[in-house]
Each structure stands twice: as structure tokens, then as C-alpha cells.
Design an enzyme around this catalytic site. Sequence first.
Site, PDB file in Angstrom:
ATOM      1  N   ASP A  50       0.871  -1.184   0.000  1.00 35.17           N
ATOM      2  CA  ASP A  50       0.000   0.000   0.000  1.00 35.17           C
ATOM      3  C   ASP A  50       0.903   1.229   0.000  1.00 35.17           C
ATOM      4  O   ASP A  50       2.132   1.118   0.131  1.00 35.17           O
ATOM      5  CB  ASP A  50      -0.907  -0.023   1.252  1.00 35.17           C
ATOM      6  N   SER A  51       0.284   2.397  -0.076  1.00 37.81           N
ATOM      7  CA  SER A  51       1.093   3.630  -0.022  1.00 37.81           C
ATOM      8  C   SER A  51       1.533   3.928   1.412  1.00 37.81           C
ATOM      9  O   SER A  51       2.457   4.709   1.644  1.00 37.81           O
ATOM     10  CB  SER A  51       0.245   4.808  -0.509  1.00 37.81           C
ATOM     11  N   TYR A  99      -1.025   8.378  -2.643  1.00 36.86           N
ATOM     12  CA  TYR A  99      -1.236   7.967  -4.046  1.00 36.86           C
ATOM     13  C   TYR A  99      -2.499   8.653  -4.588  1.00 36.86           C
ATOM     14  O   TYR A  99      -2.621   8.933  -5.773  1.00 36.86           O
ATOM     15  CB  TYR A  99      -1.438   6.447  -4.127  1.00 36.86           C
ATOM     16  N   GLY A 100      -3.450   8.873  -3.686  1.00 36.79           N
ATOM     17  CA  GLY A 100      -4.757   9.362  -4.121  1.00 36.79           C
ATOM     18  C   GLY A 100      -4.733  10.698  -4.837  1.00 36.79           C
ATOM     19  O   GLY A 100      -5.671  11.051  -5.544  1.00 36.79           O
ATOM     20  N   CYS A 108      -4.397  -1.671  -1.832  1.00 34.87           N
ATOM     21  CA  CYS A 108      -4.515  -0.237  -2.127  1.00 34.87           C
ATOM     22  C   CYS A 108      -5.510  -0.066  -3.277  1.00 34.87           C
ATOM     23  O   CYS A 108      -5.310  -0.588  -4.381  1.00 34.87           O
ATOM     24  CB  CYS A 108      -3.154   0.313  -2.542  1.00 34.87           C
ATOM     25  N   ASN A 109      -6.597   0.673  -2.988  1.00 32.22           N
ATOM     26  CA  ASN A 109      -7.619   0.897  -4.020  1.00 32.22           C
ATOM     27  C   ASN A 109      -7.091   1.799  -5.143  1.00 32.22           C
ATOM     28  O   ASN A 109      -7.378   1.556  -6.314  1.00 32.22           O
ATOM     29  CB  ASN A 109      -8.834   1.560  -3.388  1.00 32.22           C
ATOM     30  N   GLU A 160      -2.957   9.099   8.511  1.00 35.09           N
ATOM     31  CA  GLU A 160      -1.490   8.967   8.512  1.00 35.09           C
ATOM     32  C   GLU A 160      -0.846   9.863   9.571  1.00 35.09           C
ATOM     33  O   GLU A 160       0.209   9.537  10.099  1.00 35.09           O
ATOM     34  CB  GLU A 160      -0.912   9.323   7.130  1.00 35.09           C
ATOM     35  N   CYS A 203     -10.981   2.842   0.397  1.00 31.29           N
ATOM     36  CA  CYS A 203      -9.574   3.202   0.628  1.00 31.29           C
ATOM     37  C   CYS A 203      -9.132   2.336   1.797  1.00 31.29           C
ATOM     38  O   CYS A 203      -9.823   2.290   2.821  1.00 31.29           O
ATOM     39  CB  CYS A 203      -9.468   4.684   0.986  1.00 31.29           C
ATOM     40  N   HIS A 252      -7.094   2.659   3.985  1.00 30.66           N
ATOM     41  CA  HIS A 252      -6.861   3.377   5.253  1.00 30.66           C
ATOM     42  C   HIS A 252      -8.138   3.489   6.085  1.00 30.66           C
ATOM     43  O   HIS A 252      -8.104   3.539   7.309  1.00 30.66           O
ATOM     44  CB  HIS A 252      -6.369   4.797   4.967  1.00 30.66           C
TER      45      HIS A 252
HETATM   46  N1  LIG Z   1      -4.507   3.029   0.774  1.00 31.05           N
HETATM   47  C1  LIG Z   1      -5.173   4.021  -0.059  1.00 31.05           C
HETATM   48  C2  LIG Z   1      -4.212   4.987  -0.718  1.00 31.05           C
HETATM   49  C3  LIG Z   1      -4.172   6.263   0.075  1.00 31.05           C
HETATM   50  C4  LIG Z   1      -3.280   7.302  -0.569  1.00 31.05           C
HETATM   51  O1  LIG Z   1      -2.035   7.077  -0.611  1.00 31.05           O
HETATM   52  O2  LIG Z   1      -3.844   8.343  -1.037  1.00 31.05           O
HETATM   53  C5  LIG Z   1      -6.140   3.389  -1.070  1.00 31.05           C
HETATM   54  O3  LIG Z   1      -6.609   2.298  -0.833  1.00 31.05           O
HETATM   55  O4  LIG Z   1      -6.449   3.992  -2.067  1.00 31.05           O
END
Ligand SMILES: N[C@@H](CCC(=O)O)C(=O)O
Length: 272
Positions: free
Chosen positions: A11-12, A43-44, A74-75, A154, A186, A188
Site C-alpha cells: 500500500d502507499s 497515491y490518491g 490499495c484501491n 497517517e 480506501c 486506510h
Molecule cells: N490506501 C489508499 C491509498 C491512500 C493514498 O495514498 O492516497 C487506497 O486504498 O487507495
Amino acid sequence: MYDNRPIGVFDSGVGGLNFAKEIKRLLPQESLIYFGDTKHLPYGEKSPNTIKNYVKRITAFLKKENCKAILIACNSATANALDEIKEVAGDDILVVDVINPVAEKVAFELRSKIGVIATKATVGSNFYKKSIRKYNKHIQVVEFATPLLVPVIEEGFCNTPISRSILEAYLKNKKLEGIDSLILGCTHYPLLEKEIEQVFEGKVQIIDSPLIVVNYLYHQLQQRQLLAQNEAPTYAFYLSDYTENFNRISKRFFGNKIALIEKNLDNILEAL
Ligand SMILES: N[C@@H](CCC(=O)O)C(=O)O
């Protein structure tokens, strides 16, 4: 026939730990290698091409670490780079993502209007709407970007007036009116699940993605005779950049003895 090679999870940041924790709970004989790309978080907010570049390197790293399977926890990565991840992984590694198993499950249940909250990168791809409606065209799917939630998580602001006020502002949006279910799109967001339930006063069913996805992973491993029989599984955690918050949450989920290893993947594709 058993296979004790590790499962790669990435994941990020800390989001994927919700899924790694579920693997440890439901598949306690499986070893894990986790990669958190904390250096490139979030990542988003990134473009699809940028995400593709990041996750191809992570996939190459997990392949080099002899992973038998990779869970894209990670979505944003799933929605924007699933094909590229599968291409780097190759045919010998099982790749499971966090969207398709959930889409297939909810599509055959008695639901009429499903809300999906996720990052801009996931919502911008319409991946959930396309995946759910592939199985059931009668379900209404509302995708709604909630970009402030990842930094809140985070930075360790869960269960505070900050997270509560941001969730109230997002979840009371007219777009989500009348939903009967909500997908936390997500990885998170399960860290905010209790607060999300409180905002909806229990009137909306929160879909348990980690349980659905790990159950799907189990069946895929079983079908391929890849399940482990390992009384002493190992858990390795790699980060592109060490963060105190990752250290805190990972130890909460996996105990204090885990070691976090900082790993630079800049040149890994050249090394393949
Ligand atoms: N874990 C997040 C990514 C969050 C991010 O880095 O913006 C997801 O499932 O998209």
C-alpha cells in the site's frame, strides 16, 4: 501440497496493514512481506501514470522476494495500475486486488444504493461503479472522493474532533443521501470505521472489505494448492521512508518485535 513462500502485501502507507492484520488472523500459517510506499504517499492525489511507476517497482521487489501471491492492498493502485501490476508479476504469481472481490460480493446482495468513499484517484477511475455494475446493472453506485481522510489517518488524528468534523462534512453530503450500504474504498478507512458508523447512526451497513478480500485470497490460494503449512510464519515490513505513525500502527497490529526496514526501489526495475 503446501507452499510456505510469503504473500506480498503493499500500500502507499498504513492502510494495507488492515488487510495484512486480517491475513494474520484468518491465515495464521502464512508469512507476509509488507511494503509501505510512505515516500510517495498519498497515491490518491497522483496521476495514473505516476501511480503505475510506483507500483511496478513494488511488484518487482515482491517478485524478487519470492512471493507466491501479491495482495494489492490499495484501491488507488488497483483502480489505476492493475494491468501493469499483473504484467510485472507474471503468470506464476497470484495477484489479488481489493476492489473486484468486494464488487462481486455486494452485487449479488439485496442492496439498491451503494456509496463508495475513496481517494480522488480511485473515484476518478470509476473502477467501483464499473466493477459492481458489471455483475448487477440495477444497483445505483455513488462514488464520492474524501481526500482529507488519508492525511488525518497517517498523521494519527483518528478518534479526535478533527476526524469527527471532517467525517460529518463529507458523509452528510447530499450525494450520499439514501445509501443503504457504504464501501470504504480506501484501505486506510477501516481505521475510521467506528466513527463512520456513528455519523450514520448505524443506519448504513459498512461493507467489511478486509474480510471479503482475505476470504477470496484464501480460496484462490486453496484452488492453486498454494496454502502454507507453517507453524512459525514470518512478517517482514519494508518502507520507502520510515514514519513514526507506520511504526506505531504496525506494532499495534503485529506486536512490538517487528522490525521496519527502509528500502529504496528506485533502480529495481533495471535489476530485473
Ligand atoms: N490506501 C489508499 C491509498 C491512500 C493514498 O495514498 O492516497 C487506497 O486504498 O487507495
